[in-house]
Design a protein around this motif. Structure first.
Motif, PDB file in Angstrom:
ATOM      1  N   ILE A  20       0.660  10.921   2.827  1.00  0.00           N
ATOM      2  CA  ILE A  20       1.278  10.623   1.483  1.00  0.00           C
ATOM      3  C   ILE A  20       0.598   9.534   0.931  1.00  0.00           C
ATOM      4  O   ILE A  20       0.363   9.266  -0.181  1.00  0.00           O
ATOM      5  CB  ILE A  20       2.912  10.249   1.612  1.00  0.00           C
ATOM      6  CG1 ILE A  20       3.802  11.326   1.916  1.00  0.00           C
ATOM      7  CG2 ILE A  20       3.487   9.467   0.510  1.00  0.00           C
ATOM      8  CD1 ILE A  20       5.020  11.133   2.361  1.00  0.00           C
ATOM      9  N   VAL A  21       0.055   8.553   1.862  1.00  0.00           N
ATOM     10  CA  VAL A  21      -0.692   7.534   1.644  1.00  0.00           C
ATOM     11  C   VAL A  21      -2.028   7.977   1.132  1.00  0.00           C
ATOM     12  O   VAL A  21      -2.496   7.633   0.091  1.00  0.00           O
ATOM     13  CB  VAL A  21      -1.159   6.643   2.853  1.00  0.00           C
ATOM     14  CG1 VAL A  21      -2.034   5.669   2.739  1.00  0.00           C
ATOM     15  CG2 VAL A  21       0.273   6.122   3.238  1.00  0.00           C
ATOM     16  N   GLY A  22      -2.675   8.951   1.707  1.00  0.00           N
ATOM     17  CA  GLY A  22      -3.995   9.619   0.975  1.00  0.00           C
ATOM     18  C   GLY A  22      -3.621  10.025  -0.333  1.00  0.00           C
ATOM     19  O   GLY A  22      -4.648   9.986  -1.202  1.00  0.00           O
ATOM     20  N   GLU A  61       7.263  -0.003  -1.570  1.00  0.00           N
ATOM     21  CA  GLU A  61       7.064   0.402  -0.005  1.00  0.00           C
ATOM     22  C   GLU A  61       5.700   1.126   0.274  1.00  0.00           C
ATOM     23  O   GLU A  61       4.743   0.911   0.804  1.00  0.00           O
ATOM     24  CB  GLU A  61       8.087   0.897   0.788  1.00  0.00           C
ATOM     25  CG  GLU A  61       7.813   0.864   2.368  1.00  0.00           C
ATOM     26  CD  GLU A  61       8.884   1.499   3.200  1.00  0.00           C
ATOM     27  OE1 GLU A  61       8.652   1.672   4.523  1.00  0.00           O
ATOM     28  OE2 GLU A  61       9.845   2.238   2.619  1.00  0.00           O
ATOM     29  N   LEU A  62       5.693   2.215  -0.553  1.00  0.00           N
ATOM     30  CA  LEU A  62       4.439   3.075  -0.416  1.00  0.00           C
ATOM     31  C   LEU A  62       3.082   2.374  -0.733  1.00  0.00           C
ATOM     32  O   LEU A  62       2.140   2.510  -0.217  1.00  0.00           O
ATOM     33  CB  LEU A  62       4.491   4.442  -1.102  1.00  0.00           C
ATOM     34  CG  LEU A  62       3.353   5.403  -1.315  1.00  0.00           C
ATOM     35  CD1 LEU A  62       2.686   5.768  -0.153  1.00  0.00           C
ATOM     36  CD2 LEU A  62       3.866   6.676  -2.297  1.00  0.00           C
ATOM     37  N   LEU A  63       3.217   1.675  -1.810  1.00  0.00           N
ATOM     38  CA  LEU A  63       1.989   1.187  -2.372  1.00  0.00           C
ATOM     39  C   LEU A  63       1.475   0.021  -1.409  1.00  0.00           C
ATOM     40  O   LEU A  63       0.316  -0.157  -1.258  1.00  0.00           O
ATOM     41  CB  LEU A  63       2.040   0.537  -3.856  1.00  0.00           C
ATOM     42  CG  LEU A  63       2.379   1.747  -4.916  1.00  0.00           C
ATOM     43  CD1 LEU A  63       2.153   1.074  -6.229  1.00  0.00           C
ATOM     44  CD2 LEU A  63       1.174   2.750  -4.477  1.00  0.00           C
ATOM     45  N   ARG A  64       2.520  -0.825  -0.907  1.00  0.00           N
ATOM     46  CA  ARG A  64       2.159  -1.771   0.115  1.00  0.00           C
ATOM     47  C   ARG A  64       1.325  -1.042   1.418  1.00  0.00           C
ATOM     48  O   ARG A  64       0.738  -1.758   2.159  1.00  0.00           O
ATOM     49  CB  ARG A  64       3.313  -2.525   0.405  1.00  0.00           C
ATOM     50  CG  ARG A  64       3.582  -3.494  -0.625  1.00  0.00           C
ATOM     51  CD  ARG A  64       5.021  -4.404  -0.181  1.00  0.00           C
ATOM     52  NE  ARG A  64       5.096  -5.561  -1.322  1.00  0.00           N
ATOM     53  CZ  ARG A  64       4.554  -6.569  -1.380  1.00  0.00           C
ATOM     54  NH1 ARG A  64       3.818  -6.924  -0.467  1.00  0.00           N
ATOM     55  NH2 ARG A  64       4.999  -7.297  -2.395  1.00  0.00           N
ATOM     56  N   GLU A  65       2.004  -0.010   1.692  1.00  0.00           N
ATOM     57  CA  GLU A  65       1.490   0.804   3.032  1.00  0.00           C
ATOM     58  C   GLU A  65      -0.051   1.041   2.593  1.00  0.00           C
ATOM     59  O   GLU A  65      -0.701   0.970   3.411  1.00  0.00           O
ATOM     60  CB  GLU A  65       2.311   1.936   3.220  1.00  0.00           C
ATOM     61  CG  GLU A  65       1.809   2.671   4.433  1.00  0.00           C
ATOM     62  CD  GLU A  65       2.032   1.952   5.618  1.00  0.00           C
ATOM     63  OE1 GLU A  65       1.234   2.496   6.784  1.00  0.00           O
ATOM     64  OE2 GLU A  65       2.712   1.114   5.764  1.00  0.00           O
ATOM     65  N   VAL A  66      -0.459   1.390   1.169  1.00  0.00           N
ATOM     66  CA  VAL A  66      -1.717   1.933   0.964  1.00  0.00           C
ATOM     67  C   VAL A  66      -2.610   0.533   1.075  1.00  0.00           C
ATOM     68  O   VAL A  66      -3.643   0.399   1.981  1.00  0.00           O
ATOM     69  CB  VAL A  66      -1.754   2.424  -0.441  1.00  0.00           C
ATOM     70  CG1 VAL A  66      -3.370   2.267  -1.057  1.00  0.00           C
ATOM     71  CG2 VAL A  66      -1.138   3.570  -0.667  1.00  0.00           C
ATOM     72  N   ILE A  67      -1.879  -0.715   0.742  1.00  0.00           N
ATOM     73  CA  ILE A  67      -2.716  -1.910   1.009  1.00  0.00           C
ATOM     74  C   ILE A  67      -2.879  -2.288   2.501  1.00  0.00           C
ATOM     75  O   ILE A  67      -4.149  -2.527   2.949  1.00  0.00           O
ATOM     76  CB  ILE A  67      -2.046  -3.194   0.349  1.00  0.00           C
ATOM     77  CG1 ILE A  67      -1.901  -3.206  -1.139  1.00  0.00           C
ATOM     78  CG2 ILE A  67      -2.783  -4.542   0.683  1.00  0.00           C
ATOM     79  CD1 ILE A  67      -3.094  -3.162  -1.947  1.00  0.00           C
TER      80      ILE A  67
END
Length: 202
Positions: A20-22, A61-67
């Motif tokens: 999902i991050v990818g 939360e997802l975008l912070r996980e990307v960071i």
């Protein structure tokens, strides 16, 4: 509804989160922040939005996980190289070159990172997504410079000011890459290193 995390994630759960991050990185790179809806990210990997919601409480939360993913990966690439340096000057050189090598070979991730920083609105008292990472980077660089001063390798200057300045000179590269994805990061890094080597020498 997102699943409550009560312990260590299984291999399958972790693999799905990474997928999902990818996908989020790809959507951010190709369409920018405005295009990075949960629906678009889910469509990218052929799942429902519910699958994403199972693993992440929402887009923030997802975008912070990307960071967090990009910062952790960059640190894993840079840290062993820097700590293996035989002197503070060599460590400074490796700090710059390894950072620019990572950026140059992970352009999609760096541009996605920048899209998040530029697009994510502040959330109340919660810090901006890169605030803590930037502070840690500046602190680490300041420590490197102060060690060089203590060893007599570097001259007299404000280690904090130089650390902030050098970090900003590296961080702006992500914005430059959005404007010119083919930018020669190696040449940029060589010029940056030449400038700061002169600035810190005793």
């Amino acid at each position: 509804m997102a699943r409550a995390v009560t312990g260590q994630r299984s291999f399958i759960e972790q693999a799905r989160r990474e997928q999902i991050v990818g996908a989020a990185i790809d959507v951010l790179y190709e369409g920018g922040f405005a295009a990075a809806s949960l629906g678009a990210i889910a469509e990218r990997i052929g799942v429902s939005k519910g699958v994403i919601s199972y693993h992440f409480t929402g887009k923030t939360e997802l975008l912070r996980e990307v960071i967090a993913h990009v910062l952790a990966e960059a640190s894993e690439y840079m840290t062993p190289r820097i700590t293996a340096a035989g002197s503070s000057l060599e460590a400074l050189r490796i700090y710059v070159t390894s950072n620019l090598e990572y950026i140059g070979t992970h352009r999609r991730k760096i541009i996605a990172f920048t899209e998040i920083l530029n697009g994510m609105a502040p959330a109340g008292a919660e810090p901006a997504p890169y605030d803590e990472g930037r502070a840690q980077a500046v602190a680490g660089l300041r420590h490197l410079l102060e060690a060089g001063q203590a060893a007599g390798e570097f001259g007299g200057f404000s280690a904090y000011v130089v650390a902030v300045s050098l970090r900003a000179s590296i961080d702006v590269l992500s914005t430059l890459l959005r404007a010119d994805p083919e930018l020669d990061t190696g040449a940029y890094g060589a010029e940056l290193l030449r400038l700061y080597e002169k600035a810190v020498r005793a």
